[in-house]
Design an enzyme around this catalytic site. Sequence first.
Site, short mmCIF file in Angstrom:
data_model
loop_
_atom_site.label_atom_id
_atom_site.label_comp_id
_atom_site.label_asym_id
_atom_site.label_seq_id
_atom_site.Cartn_x
_atom_site.Cartn_y
_atom_site.Cartn_z
N GLY A 40 0.82 -1.22 0.00
CA GLY A 40 0.00 0.00 0.00
C GLY A 40 0.85 1.26 0.00
O GLY A 40 2.08 1.20 -0.04
N ASN A 67 -3.07 -8.39 0.61
CA ASN A 67 -4.00 -9.17 -0.22
C ASN A 67 -4.32 -8.43 -1.52
O ASN A 67 -5.09 -8.93 -2.34
CB ASN A 67 -5.29 -9.51 0.55
CG ASN A 67 -6.13 -8.29 0.85
OD1 ASN A 67 -5.69 -7.16 0.64
ND2 ASN A 67 -7.33 -8.50 1.37
N LYS A 77 2.76 -12.41 19.75
CA LYS A 77 2.86 -13.10 21.04
C LYS A 77 3.71 -14.37 20.89
O LYS A 77 4.63 -14.62 21.68
CB LYS A 77 1.44 -13.45 21.53
CG LYS A 77 1.38 -14.15 22.85
CD LYS A 77 -0.07 -14.23 23.31
CE LYS A 77 -0.37 -15.60 23.80
NZ LYS A 77 -1.44 -16.34 23.23
N TYR A 116 -14.84 1.48 9.29
CA TYR A 116 -13.41 1.79 9.49
C TYR A 116 -13.17 2.27 10.93
O TYR A 116 -12.28 1.77 11.63
CB TYR A 116 -13.00 2.87 8.50
CG TYR A 116 -11.53 3.21 8.49
CD1 TYR A 116 -10.56 2.24 8.20
CD2 TYR A 116 -11.09 4.50 8.76
CE1 TYR A 116 -9.21 2.56 8.16
CE2 TYR A 116 -9.74 4.83 8.72
CZ TYR A 116 -8.80 3.86 8.43
OH TYR A 116 -7.46 4.18 8.39
#
Length: 313
Positions: free
Chosen positions: A15, A37, A110, A150
């Site tokens: 992006g 994606n 994690k 959003y």
Amino acid sequence: MEMKKKTVIVTGGAGFLGSHLCDRFIQEECKVYAIDNLITGNLKNIAHLGKNKDFEFIKHDISKELRFKNKVDYILDFASPASPVDYLNFPIETLQVGSFGTYHMLELAKAKKARFFLASTSEVYGDPEVHPQKEDYWGNVNPIGPRSCYDEAKRFAEAITMAYHRHHKVDTRIIRIFNTYGPRMRINDGRVVPNFIHQALHDKPLTVYGHGNQTRSFCFYSDLVEGIYRLLHGKIHTPVNIGNPREFTILEFAKLVIKMAKTKSKIVYKPLPTDDPKQRKPNIGLAQKHLGWNPKVPLEQGLKETIEWFEKN
Ligand code: UDP
């Protein structure tokens, strides 16, 4: 702030912002994995990194679990449609990536004991009643309006990031990004900067929504990338605003684009989108105090570079 040989995952790596981050981490001699994606990202943004042995692109939707074998030091979670037009076209995907996507990246952080960095947004303040916006303002968000896919996804993303920090002791950072612009924005992403530049370069009228008295504050991408880098290495776990506090009405901004692009374009007025925030300007006191960060690129200079880039591309 040495990062040599560290492994970095950038989600949304193809992006606008994600690809600039990949560039920065490659410069810092990191091993970089860009995950995207490609629903709003574009491989052209990272094509120049293709031959670099320390760069790898993985086409994957992080709303689904990612199996990742290698070690990871840092995860920067920048995957999401970010333009109002895009997230209106992909409302479910926007909610999924903000919720499931953030969850999957936190689980990975994690498991790998990696530092997790969330790209949040000034949209968490909604249509703010406090001006300028400071990080301790809780916001004024319509939970069911068209922008909520959003806003609420990012509010959830902040909440789950803080929960992983408190409950699982994951080392986390949260940035709230205010309007940012620059090369590699999609010309048709619908945001005001590419729209106005595209219209100006084609001598078409600039479409000002409403009366144009709503305000925004525009930050050049290079200032933002520096802010991200400093926040990643800083010690603050609560959200930090990064943006340029110089505020413009959209009408002033349209006139500036007309001047800078030397166009014959006029201005036309179109209906204001539902829940369009009336004002937006960051209080950047926290970033100034704790990160020693200040934006450096004036709008005129950043706009000049951006217009030149759009002309070439
Ligand atoms: N806007 C406009 N004309 C356009 C595109 C956007 O007047 O062609 C306005 C929009 O209504 C908003 C501001 O510009 O008030 C910034 O819009 P953008 O979509 O860039 O991002 P936002 O800050 O709303 O997330």
